[in-house]
Design a protein around this motif. Structure first.
Motif, PDB file in Angstrom:
ATOM      1  N   PRO A 186      11.761   6.466  -2.805  1.00 52.57           N
ATOM      2  CA  PRO A 186      12.036   5.044  -3.999  1.00 52.57           C
ATOM      3  C   PRO A 186      10.997   3.638  -3.681  1.00 52.57           C
ATOM      4  O   PRO A 186      10.734   3.716  -2.652  1.00 52.57           O
ATOM      5  N   THR A 187      11.038   2.902  -4.488  1.00 53.71           N
ATOM      6  CA  THR A 187      10.319   1.918  -3.806  1.00 53.71           C
ATOM      7  C   THR A 187      10.700   0.619  -3.571  1.00 53.71           C
ATOM      8  O   THR A 187      10.125  -0.802  -3.017  1.00 53.71           O
ATOM      9  N   GLY A 188      12.106   0.732  -3.811  1.00 51.95           N
ATOM     10  CA  GLY A 188      13.194  -0.107  -2.707  1.00 51.95           C
ATOM     11  C   GLY A 188      14.469   0.122  -3.427  1.00 51.95           C
ATOM     12  O   GLY A 188      15.090   1.224  -3.534  1.00 51.95           O
ATOM     13  N   VAL A 210       4.613   5.225  -6.250  1.00 57.08           N
ATOM     14  CA  VAL A 210       4.302   4.782  -7.818  1.00 57.08           C
ATOM     15  C   VAL A 210       3.418   5.792  -7.763  1.00 57.08           C
ATOM     16  O   VAL A 210       3.278   6.600  -9.214  1.00 57.08           O
ATOM     17  N   ASN A 211       2.102   6.381  -7.302  1.00 63.07           N
ATOM     18  CA  ASN A 211       1.215   7.263  -6.809  1.00 63.07           C
ATOM     19  C   ASN A 211       2.186   8.525  -7.093  1.00 63.07           C
ATOM     20  O   ASN A 211       2.436   9.683  -7.663  1.00 63.07           O
ATOM     21  N   LEU A 244       0.986  -1.131   0.143  1.00 63.87           N
ATOM     22  CA  LEU A 244       0.119  -0.279   0.022  1.00 63.87           C
ATOM     23  C   LEU A 244       0.907   1.317   0.443  1.00 63.87           C
ATOM     24  O   LEU A 244       0.391   2.193  -0.835  1.00 63.87           O
ATOM     25  N   LEU A 245       1.804   0.950   1.096  1.00 57.28           N
ATOM     26  CA  LEU A 245       3.036   2.324   0.774  1.00 57.28           C
ATOM     27  C   LEU A 245       3.445   2.693   0.057  1.00 57.28           C
ATOM     28  O   LEU A 245       4.292   3.547  -0.923  1.00 57.28           O
ATOM     29  N   ILE A 246       3.891   1.651  -1.030  1.00 57.66           N
ATOM     30  CA  ILE A 246       4.829   1.516  -2.233  1.00 57.66           C
ATOM     31  C   ILE A 246       3.441   2.462  -3.139  1.00 57.66           C
ATOM     32  O   ILE A 246       4.175   2.923  -4.267  1.00 57.66           O
TER      33      ILE A 246
END
Length: 332
Positions: A172-174, A166-167, A159-161
């Motif tokens: 960063p995503t990871g 993303v939105n 959810l946090l990603i």
């Protein structure tokens, strides 16, 4: 027997018990690794195994020690383990200690920071709820805590990603750092924000609720009634008397939290593709790198056992009521 001798005997006895558990853990880990499906030669040589004839395969098995009997293999592995040699990683073709040495700091950073923030906030929330027992503040925080603690870590991470990476594209995503910024401390901390948030939200209220209940249990005791009769404010009683008296219990809670937070760290690392021991464990299982898996299991078990031992010894040094009951029974 004087107090110093009792302390020494007690510590030695607990250390011996820990070493016995580590020995049993090593036997279980090694046995399960040998019983797991998959060919170690396939894990080590990959597709190159298909180009080897039977004689070459037999020589490869001799090289890896796979043709020896189970007791001989265990004795050799355990002897090397005692001397700090964890074998060769089938996947990376390098010593296991070298591979682990490149990533353990990332797990220590993520887990240690999450542990520190979790208990700092848990102590603050536990005291706040205990101070405002049965008020709207206490009830709302309790219900919010139940909701946040019920969300699985991997689901909260996704959810946090989705929301912030993303939105909104804020975080960063990871990963542990951006490309070319391995030495940039600010960039590394920026990559830790989402993983640490997931870790803290996943464990915070569980321990805050335990601290709250311990403090409330302490406020029911006679000395608290005496302090109230003398006009001492409730907040001061909680800070200076109740909290000090629950400190041994808090240390035990923190010891119990080590395996919980360490396990949560492994899960969060895989979701965020964070290069730590959790990601390394997943890759080792995926590639059937059993030497690496055994080393990681032993390392994790040793950390948990040592933390529990230290917390138990420290708590019994702090609280004289808990000291050396077992030693007294043995001496008698």
């Amino acid at each position: 027997m004087n107090q110093t001798q009792k302390k020494t005997e007690y510590i030695l006895r607990k250390t011996g018990q820990m070493l016995l558990v580590l020995f049993l853990l090593s036997v279980i880990v090694f046995t399960l690794a040998r019983l797991c499906p998959g060919d170690p030669l396939r894990a080590y040589y990959g597709d190159g195994l298909d180009r080897m004839n039977e004689q070459q395969k037999e020589l490869a098995r001799d090289k890896l020690g796979l043709n020896d009997s189970f007791p001989v293999q265990y004795a050799r592995w355990a002897g090397e383990l005692v001397h700090g040699d964890l074998g060769i990683s089938y996947k990376y073709k390098r010593p296991v200690t070298e591979v682990i040495g490149n990533v353990w700091r990332n797990t220590l950073t993520l887990g240690g920071l999450s542990f520190l923030l979790t208990f700092l906030l848990a102590i603050w929330l536990g005291r706040l709820c205990a101070l405002r027992e049965n008020t709207w503040t206490d009830r709302i925080l309790c219900r919010l805590g139940v909701v946040s603690g019920s969300i699985p870590a991997f689901f909260l991470a996704l959810l946090l990603i989705l929301l912030f990476a993303v939105n909104l594209r804020i975080f960063p995503t990871g990963g542990a750092y951006s490309l070319g910024h391995a030495e940039d401390l600010a960039d590394r901390l920026w990559h830790l924000v989402l993983p640490v948030t997931v870790m803290v939200l996943g464990h915070l209220w569980y321990y805050a609720y335990m601290i709250r209940n311990k403090l409330l249990e302490e406020t029911r005791k006679d000395y608290v009634m005496l302090c109230k009769a003398q006009g001492i404010p409730r907040g001061r009683i909680l800070r200076h008397y109740c909290f000090r008296n629950i400190l041994p219990s808090l240390l035990v809670i923190m010891a119990i939290a080590v395996p919980h937070i360490l396990g949560g760290t492994y899960v969060v690392e895989m979701v965020f593709a964070y290069p730590g021991l959790g990601t390394l464990s997943f890759e080792s299982a995926l590639y059937k790198d059993y030497n690496m898996l055994m080393a990681l299991c032993m390392l994790t078990g040793a950390v948990v056992l040592v933390c529990n031992l230290l917390a138990q010894i420290i708590s019994e040094f702090i609280d004289p009521r808990m000291q050396y009951e077992t030693i007294e029974e043995v001496s008698a």
